[in-house]
Write an enzyme that holds these catalytic residues in place. Structure first.
Site, PDB file in Angstrom:
ATOM      1  N   LYS A  44     -10.332 -15.673  -5.812  1.00  0.00           N
ATOM      2  CA  LYS A  44     -10.053 -14.312  -6.286  1.00  0.00           C
ATOM      3  C   LYS A  44     -11.188 -13.866  -7.181  1.00  0.00           C
ATOM      4  O   LYS A  44     -11.758 -14.689  -7.914  1.00  0.00           O
ATOM      5  CB  LYS A  44      -8.754 -14.283  -7.113  1.00  0.00           C
ATOM      6  CG  LYS A  44      -8.157 -12.907  -7.221  1.00  0.00           C
ATOM      7  CD  LYS A  44      -7.477 -12.545  -5.923  1.00  0.00           C
ATOM      8  CE  LYS A  44      -6.903 -11.167  -5.886  1.00  0.00           C
ATOM      9  NZ  LYS A  44      -6.129 -10.979  -4.641  1.00  0.00           N
ATOM     10  N   GLY A  75       6.766   0.527  -6.614  1.00  0.00           N
ATOM     11  CA  GLY A  75       5.355   0.793  -6.323  1.00  0.00           C
ATOM     12  C   GLY A  75       5.195   1.423  -4.947  1.00  0.00           C
ATOM     13  O   GLY A  75       5.689   0.891  -3.953  1.00  0.00           O
ATOM     14  N   GLY A  90       2.124   2.243  -3.482  1.00  0.00           N
ATOM     15  CA  GLY A  90       0.730   2.157  -3.045  1.00  0.00           C
ATOM     16  C   GLY A  90       0.687   1.801  -1.573  1.00  0.00           C
ATOM     17  O   GLY A  90       1.641   2.055  -0.827  1.00  0.00           O
TER      18      GLY A  90
HETATM   19  P1  NAD Z   1      -1.987  -0.274  -4.680  1.00  0.00           P
HETATM   20  O1  NAD Z   1      -2.890  -0.239  -5.862  1.00  0.00           O
HETATM   21  O2  NAD Z   1      -2.309   0.522  -3.471  1.00  0.00           O
HETATM   22  O3  NAD Z   1      -0.501   0.152  -5.125  1.00  0.00           O
HETATM   23  C1  NAD Z   1       0.154  -0.301  -6.256  1.00  0.00           C
HETATM   24  C2  NAD Z   1       1.023   0.860  -6.729  1.00  0.00           C
HETATM   25  O4  NAD Z   1       1.975   0.398  -7.685  1.00  0.00           O
HETATM   26  C3  NAD Z   1       0.229   1.973  -7.413  1.00  0.00           C
HETATM   27  O5  NAD Z   1       0.574   3.207  -6.798  1.00  0.00           O
HETATM   28  C4  NAD Z   1       0.689   1.921  -8.861  1.00  0.00           C
HETATM   29  O6  NAD Z   1       0.693   3.193  -9.488  1.00  0.00           O
HETATM   30  C5  NAD Z   1       2.093   1.369  -8.718  1.00  0.00           C
HETATM   31  N1  NAD Z   1       2.613   0.695  -9.887  1.00  0.00           N
HETATM   32  C6  NAD Z   1       1.966  -0.168 -10.733  1.00  0.00           C
HETATM   33  N2  NAD Z   1       2.813  -0.665 -11.646  1.00  0.00           N
HETATM   34  C7  NAD Z   1       4.039  -0.099 -11.380  1.00  0.00           C
HETATM   35  C8  NAD Z   1       5.318  -0.207 -11.975  1.00  0.00           C
HETATM   36  N3  NAD Z   1       5.525  -0.994 -13.031  1.00  0.00           N
HETATM   37  N4  NAD Z   1       6.342   0.509 -11.453  1.00  0.00           N
HETATM   38  C9  NAD Z   1       6.140   1.321 -10.388  1.00  0.00           C
HETATM   39  N5  NAD Z   1       4.937   1.471  -9.780  1.00  0.00           N
HETATM   40  C10 NAD Z   1       3.914   0.768 -10.264  1.00  0.00           C
HETATM   41  O7  NAD Z   1      -1.834  -1.824  -4.307  1.00  0.00           O
HETATM   42  P2  NAD Z   1      -1.266  -2.460  -2.948  1.00  0.00           P
HETATM   43  O8  NAD Z   1      -2.411  -2.790  -2.045  1.00  0.00           O
HETATM   44  O9  NAD Z   1      -0.129  -1.633  -2.440  1.00  0.00           O
HETATM   45  O10 NAD Z   1      -0.729  -3.853  -3.486  1.00  0.00           O
HETATM   46  C11 NAD Z   1       0.534  -3.936  -4.148  1.00  0.00           C
HETATM   47  C12 NAD Z   1       0.822  -5.391  -4.471  1.00  0.00           C
HETATM   48  O11 NAD Z   1       0.798  -6.162  -3.272  1.00  0.00           O
HETATM   49  C13 NAD Z   1      -0.207  -6.051  -5.408  1.00  0.00           C
HETATM   50  O12 NAD Z   1       0.450  -6.987  -6.225  1.00  0.00           O
HETATM   51  C14 NAD Z   1      -1.141  -6.779  -4.444  1.00  0.00           C
HETATM   52  O13 NAD Z   1      -1.781  -7.886  -5.061  1.00  0.00           O
HETATM   53  C15 NAD Z   1      -0.136  -7.237  -3.404  1.00  0.00           C
HETATM   54  N6  NAD Z   1      -0.722  -7.528  -2.106  1.00  0.00           N
HETATM   55  C16 NAD Z   1      -1.380  -6.563  -1.413  1.00  0.00           C
HETATM   56  C17 NAD Z   1      -1.919  -6.885  -0.168  1.00  0.00           C
HETATM   57  C18 NAD Z   1      -2.611  -5.855   0.678  1.00  0.00           C
HETATM   58  O14 NAD Z   1      -2.812  -6.132   1.878  1.00  0.00           O
HETATM   59  N7  NAD Z   1      -2.940  -4.665   0.142  1.00  0.00           N
HETATM   60  C19 NAD Z   1      -1.809  -8.177   0.343  1.00  0.00           C
HETATM   61  C20 NAD Z   1      -1.108  -9.147  -0.387  1.00  0.00           C
HETATM   62  C21 NAD Z   1      -0.566  -8.797  -1.612  1.00  0.00           C
END
Ligand code: NAD
Length: 353
Positions: free
Chosen positions: A82, A179, A181
């Site tokens: 990471k 969340g 995202g």
């Molecule tokens: P992202 O940044 O696109 O979305 C995260 C969202 O969560 C943001 O919109 C943020 O405003 C919101 N957020 C943060 N804290 C919050 C809270 N306390 N309450 C409500 N909303 C909150 O990230 P992502 O790519 O969607 O990833 C989300 C999670 O999944 C992360 O932990 C990431 O490590 C994990 N993950 C992602 C992937 C991937 O393929 N993108 C793969 C494995 C794990």
């Protein structure tokens, strides 16, 4: 408490941890390579406003180790890494990501980078200007990474429902997503398409309104998501959210989502088990993007998103069945299985991953 880095590395079996500083861009970052015995170490580039460097380093170490766990459970000839970037207003983003690209190139493929929170297509394109060892965001890259994660989480939730009730029966289910995202939004869409009811929280009000309108889902206030009565709570934001204070508030039967390192400590997985809440270990359920990216880089093929979902559902189903047979928390079974595999890679008899 300050982290004792070498002690932590030797306890958890890390290979290498590097601190990175670039004068021109103002970049400050850490890279942790947990394991590259089986093949390249895969890991995303996370950019976040950490409170201090200690918090960033801890996050880096935990995320790196869980990438190795994901590889072990998904049976990939690869390991975990990471890179975390300490986000600050004065950071020159384009220059910082280019500096990271040049840094990654020096590892000659031992570390391969991908997206994570704070790093999306634009940032990956800057990295790709400097190195071959990154998931390109264009047509030459693996593509559909977030979609692969969403498919895995969706299949994992289905496996949990089948484990408890023998069927998914989506129309009867309410799922609360934390969340909105890339992952939360994609997961919510799949759930709604299956007929489930979805409620969601999102810290960014503008994003919350936009996604709620697009998907026609109901919003709940951030931090009230823990108190919602539902079948499944799906954490899809940041890690470290389930601890002594939050887990007693949960009114769900299942916790299963895309976020990494949901539990503050693995003993919180045991607590959930004691309270009768089924917790799907994050590193078992959210490895979709890793599987897609690793197979693309290692074998030159783009594994289908549905096949990735099916593979994750099957692995998780096996873990849940073994946990039930042994009356153990699924996270305990998953950690033990991953640690045993990693120990075998390393030629150790005593699992110490
Ligand atoms: P992202 O940044 O696109 O979305 C995260 C969202 O969560 C943001 O919109 C943020 O405003 C919101 N957020 C943060 N804290 C919050 C809270 N306390 N309450 C409500 N909303 C909150 O990230 P992502 O790519 O969607 O990833 C989300 C999670 O999944 C992360 O932990 C990431 O490590 C994990 N993950 C992602 C992937 C991937 O393929 N993108 C793969 C494995 C794990």
């Amino acid at each position: 408490m300050a982290i004792h880095l070498l002690e932590a590395m030797s306890r958890e079996g890390f290979e290498e941890v590097v601190a990175l500083h670039d004068r021109r861009s103002g970049l400050r970052a850490f890279l942790a390579i947990h394991d590259s015995t089986q093949g390249p170490a895969f890991g995303g580039l996370r950019r976040w406003s950490y409170l201090d460097e200690d918090q960033a380093l801890r996050d880096c170490l935990r995320l790196s180790r869980s990438m190795t766990y994901k590889c072990a459970l998904a049976d990939l000839p690869a390991g975990g890494a990471k890179l975390v970037i300490l986000d600050r207003p004065e950071l020159d983003l384009a220059a910082a990501y280019r500096a990271i690209g040049a840094f990654i190139e020096r590892f000659d493929g031992r570390f391969r980078a991908g997206p994570d929170v704070g790093t999306d297509a634009e940032e990956l394109a800057w990295v790709a200007e400097q190195t071959r060892f990154v998931a390109r965001p264009d047509a030459d890259g693996p593509g559909l990474l977030a979609e692969s994660t969403c498919a895995g989480v969706f299949a994992g939730i289905a496996a949990c429902l089948r484990h408890l009730d023998g069927e998914e029966d989506w129309r009867r289910r309410t799922i609360v997503v934390q969340g909105l995202g890339a992952i939360g939004r994609g997961l919510a869409r799949l759930l709604l398409q299956s007929g489930a009811k979805v409620r969601a929280s999102e810290l960014d009000p503008e994003k919350a309104e936009r996604v709620a309108r697009d998907l026609e889902l109901e919003l709940v206030d951030p931090a009230s998501e823990y108190d919602q009565t539902c079948d499944v709570f799906a954490p899809c934001a940041m890690g470290g959210i389930l601890h002594d204070l939050t887990l007693t508030r949960l009114r769900c039967r299942i916790v299963a989502g895309g976020a990494n390192n949901v539990l503050v400590r693995s003993l919180h997985g045991e607590r959930l088990h004691e309270r009768g809440v089924l917790y799907a270990p994050d590193f078992a359920i959210n490895s979709g993007a890793l599987i897609r990216g690793a197979l693309f880089h290692l074998e030159g093929r783009r594994e289908g998103v549905e096949r990735i979902g099916a593979r994750i559902g099957e692995v998780l189903g096996g873990i849940l069945a073994r946990a039930r047979a042994q009356d153990l928390a699924p996270v305990r079974v998953a950690v033990d299985e991953a640690a045993a595999r990693i120990a075998r890679w390393r030629g150790q008899s005593d699992p110490k991953a």
